[in-house]
Design an enzyme around this catalytic site. Structure first.
Site, PDB file in Angstrom:
ATOM      1  N   GLY A  36       0.831  -1.210   0.000  1.00  0.00           N
ATOM      2  CA  GLY A  36       0.000   0.000   0.000  1.00  0.00           C
ATOM      3  C   GLY A  36       0.860   1.252   0.000  1.00  0.00           C
ATOM      4  O   GLY A  36       2.082   1.178   0.151  1.00  0.00           O
ATOM      5  N   VAL A  57      -1.210  -6.599  10.402  1.00  0.00           N
ATOM      6  CA  VAL A  57      -2.383  -7.292  10.966  1.00  0.00           C
ATOM      7  C   VAL A  57      -2.130  -8.770  11.245  1.00  0.00           C
ATOM      8  O   VAL A  57      -3.028  -9.473  11.700  1.00  0.00           O
ATOM      9  CB  VAL A  57      -3.652  -7.110  10.095  1.00  0.00           C
ATOM     10  N   TYR A  62      -4.735  -4.234  18.854  1.00  0.00           N
ATOM     11  CA  TYR A  62      -5.387  -3.655  20.028  1.00  0.00           C
ATOM     12  C   TYR A  62      -6.152  -2.403  19.611  1.00  0.00           C
ATOM     13  O   TYR A  62      -5.554  -1.422  19.166  1.00  0.00           O
ATOM     14  CB  TYR A  62      -4.358  -3.292  21.115  1.00  0.00           C
ATOM     15  N   LYS A 105     -14.790 -11.054  16.697  1.00  0.00           N
ATOM     16  CA  LYS A 105     -15.430 -11.873  17.737  1.00  0.00           C
ATOM     17  C   LYS A 105     -15.475 -11.108  19.061  1.00  0.00           C
ATOM     18  O   LYS A 105     -16.521 -11.028  19.717  1.00  0.00           O
ATOM     19  CB  LYS A 105     -14.636 -13.169  17.906  1.00  0.00           C
ATOM     20  N   ALA A 114     -12.043 -10.301   2.205  1.00  0.00           N
ATOM     21  CA  ALA A 114     -11.839 -10.103   0.770  1.00  0.00           C
ATOM     22  C   ALA A 114     -11.121 -11.339   0.248  1.00  0.00           C
ATOM     23  O   ALA A 114      -9.912 -11.466   0.374  1.00  0.00           O
ATOM     24  CB  ALA A 114     -11.001  -8.849   0.524  1.00  0.00           C
ATOM     25  N   TYR A 145      -0.826 -17.337  -2.900  1.00  0.00           N
ATOM     26  CA  TYR A 145      -1.986 -16.430  -2.890  1.00  0.00           C
ATOM     27  C   TYR A 145      -3.285 -17.241  -2.817  1.00  0.00           C
ATOM     28  O   TYR A 145      -4.159 -16.965  -2.000  1.00  0.00           O
ATOM     29  CB  TYR A 145      -1.971 -15.554  -4.140  1.00  0.00           C
ATOM     30  N   TYR A 159     -15.050 -19.577  12.246  1.00  0.00           N
ATOM     31  CA  TYR A 159     -15.461 -18.563  13.232  1.00  0.00           C
ATOM     32  C   TYR A 159     -16.977 -18.352  13.181  1.00  0.00           C
ATOM     33  O   TYR A 159     -17.615 -18.097  14.197  1.00  0.00           O
ATOM     34  CB  TYR A 159     -14.722 -17.238  13.008  1.00  0.00           C
ATOM     35  N   ARG A 186       0.342  -5.976 -12.808  1.00  0.00           N
ATOM     36  CA  ARG A 186      -0.922  -6.506 -13.298  1.00  0.00           C
ATOM     37  C   ARG A 186      -1.216  -5.964 -14.697  1.00  0.00           C
ATOM     38  O   ARG A 186      -0.691  -4.930 -15.098  1.00  0.00           O
ATOM     39  CB  ARG A 186      -2.058  -6.179 -12.319  1.00  0.00           C
TER      40      ARG A 186
HETATM   41  N1  UDP Z   1      -0.698 -10.281 -18.431  1.00  0.00           N
HETATM   42  C1  UDP Z   1      -0.173  -9.931 -19.656  1.00  0.00           C
HETATM   43  N2  UDP Z   1       0.730  -8.910 -19.717  1.00  0.00           N
HETATM   44  C2  UDP Z   1       1.112  -8.184 -18.631  1.00  0.00           C
HETATM   45  C3  UDP Z   1       0.564  -8.528 -17.368  1.00  0.00           C
HETATM   46  C4  UDP Z   1      -0.335  -9.583 -17.305  1.00  0.00           C
HETATM   47  O1  UDP Z   1      -0.495 -10.550 -20.678  1.00  0.00           O
HETATM   48  O2  UDP Z   1       1.930  -7.266 -18.808  1.00  0.00           O
HETATM   49  C5  UDP Z   1      -1.684 -11.362 -18.370  1.00  0.00           C
HETATM   50  C6  UDP Z   1      -1.445 -12.406 -17.270  1.00  0.00           C
HETATM   51  O3  UDP Z   1      -0.587 -13.429 -17.725  1.00  0.00           O
HETATM   52  C7  UDP Z   1      -2.857 -12.902 -17.037  1.00  0.00           C
HETATM   53  C8  UDP Z   1      -3.726 -11.662 -17.290  1.00  0.00           C
HETATM   54  O4  UDP Z   1      -2.929 -10.778 -18.059  1.00  0.00           O
HETATM   55  O5  UDP Z   1      -3.204 -13.902 -17.978  1.00  0.00           O
HETATM   56  C9  UDP Z   1      -4.155 -10.949 -16.013  1.00  0.00           C
HETATM   57  O6  UDP Z   1      -3.002 -10.775 -15.226  1.00  0.00           O
HETATM   58  P1  UDP Z   1      -2.982  -9.955 -13.860  1.00  0.00           P
HETATM   59  O7  UDP Z   1      -1.564  -9.993 -13.389  1.00  0.00           O
HETATM   60  O8  UDP Z   1      -3.598  -8.640 -14.055  1.00  0.00           O
HETATM   61  O9  UDP Z   1      -3.901 -10.742 -12.855  1.00  0.00           O
HETATM   62  P2  UDP Z   1      -4.361 -12.269 -12.692  1.00  0.00           P
HETATM   63  O10 UDP Z   1      -5.700 -12.303 -13.297  1.00  0.00           O
HETATM   64  O11 UDP Z   1      -3.425 -13.186 -13.403  1.00  0.00           O
HETATM   65  O12 UDP Z   1      -4.361 -12.454 -11.235  1.00  0.00           O
END
Ligand code: UDP
Length: 306
Positions: A36, A57, A62, A105, A114, A145, A159, A186
């Site tokens: 973040g 976390v 507290y 709780k 999430a 993940y 829980y 991403r």
């Molecule tokens: N991806 C891509 N080029 C990039 C980054 C990601 O082609 O520069 C592809 C990645 O392999 C996946 C999709 O885009 O198939 C979505 O990737 P992201 O990392 O956004 O999230 P994911 O859905 O995989 O958790």
């Protein structure tokens, strides 16, 4: 309501915080800034309904006084980030879920986890309904993940069943929008930043894999509605409009007006080949569905990065 949200300085967390503050709630945001950024919540500094505490976390939390809701969003979310922090990722979904559920709780608060479409792994059922149990490689690099989210779900239900905590589980599908980090790896920030800088768009694999992109305000609205609902089983929160990564690249070029080319690079290990939420349950239980089109959402995202 007096609300705690973890990952408050993250992409999704900062938008949720803003929504909660705008709804008139008093929000205590927690973050340890692993992924973040303080910039994401800088505009809330001084707001009397927002308090920030730097907190990991996975350690004991507290907080004096009453708390009505706990949203547990903290977690590295980009594949590049969770590959960089595999153990912290596993800890935040396990120990972090334990601490935040314990807080809920102790305070008699509602709790929302999430979770993620990654609990479905590289799915064998398509589109994915909440009934699908998933297809995950526990020992692959993405397993950190997928399993942290799956463990978080199991602990949340435990829980709920054992301690009667009023819990919710949101399975969030690819969300995008302003405040994603330019370099988080991403596909949305990558393609948008490559397109506006005139760089080649890096399509992983042959680009035939699919994703379904949900604009952040829609995702946050889904989370908010889910918390207020009485529904304790998992609910998919995502946009059912599915496309290939090649189609998505084309859309980014169209909306940015960029002349960038597409280049192919290797597909990450266990990259899901398809992903599309079935949102029948969210429609029925929450009266929710996404409202923002990809064109509109991309324009807002491009503005942010420009
Ligand atoms: N991806 C891509 N080029 C990039 C980054 C990601 O082609 O520069 C592809 C990645 O392999 C996946 C999709 O885009 O198939 C979505 O990737 P992201 O990392 O956004 O999230 P994911 O859905 O995989 O958790």
């Amino acid at each position: 309501m007096r609300v705690v949200d973890t990952g408050a300085a993250g992409f999704l967390g900062s938008h949720l915080t803003e929504r909660l503050v705008n709804e008139g709630h008093k929000v205590i945001g927690l973050d340890n800034f692993i992924t973040g950024s303080a910039d994401n919540i800088a505009h809330l500094a001084g707001n009397k309904n927002f308090k920030f505490i730097e907190q990991d976390v996975t350690e004991y939390i507290y907080l004096p006084g009453e708390i009505d809701w706990v949203f547990h969003l903290a977690c590295p979310a980009s594949p590049e980030d969770y590959l960089k922090f595999p153990i912290k990722t596993l800890k935040v979904g396990s120990l972090g879920s334990h601490k935040t559920l314990g807080l809920a709780k102790a305070k008699g608060a509602g709790f929302l986890l999430a979770s993620s479409s990654e609990v479905y792994g590289d799915p064998k059922e398509h589109p994915q309904t909440e009934k699908y149990w998933g297809h995950v490689n526990t020992v692959g690099p993405r397993g950190v993940y997928d399993e942290t989210k799956r463990f978080g779900e199991a602990l949340t239900m435990a829980y709920h069943r054992s301690h009667k905590v009023d819990t919710r589980i949101a399975r969030i599908f690819n969300s995008y929008g302003p405040r994603m980090k330019a370099g988080d790896g991403r596909v949305v920030p990558n393609f948008v930043n490559q397109a506006i800088s005139g760089l080649d768009l890096t399509v992983y694999g042959d680009g035939s894999q699919t994703r379904s992109f949900c604009y952040v305000s829609d995702t946050v609205d889904g989370l908010y509605r889910l918390m207020r609902s009485g529904y304790c089983n998992p609910v998919n929160i995502g946009n059912p409009k599915e496309m290939t990564i090649n189609e998505f690249a084309g859309k980014v070029l169209e909306v940015t007006g960029s002349k960038s080319r597409l280049i192919n690079s290797p597909l990450p290990v266990n990259d899901p080949k398809v992903r599309q939420p079935d949102i029948t349950l969210a429609r029925e239980k929450l009266g929710w569905e996404p409202k923002i089109s990809l064109d509109e959402g991309l324009k807002k995202t491009i503005e942010y990065f420009t």
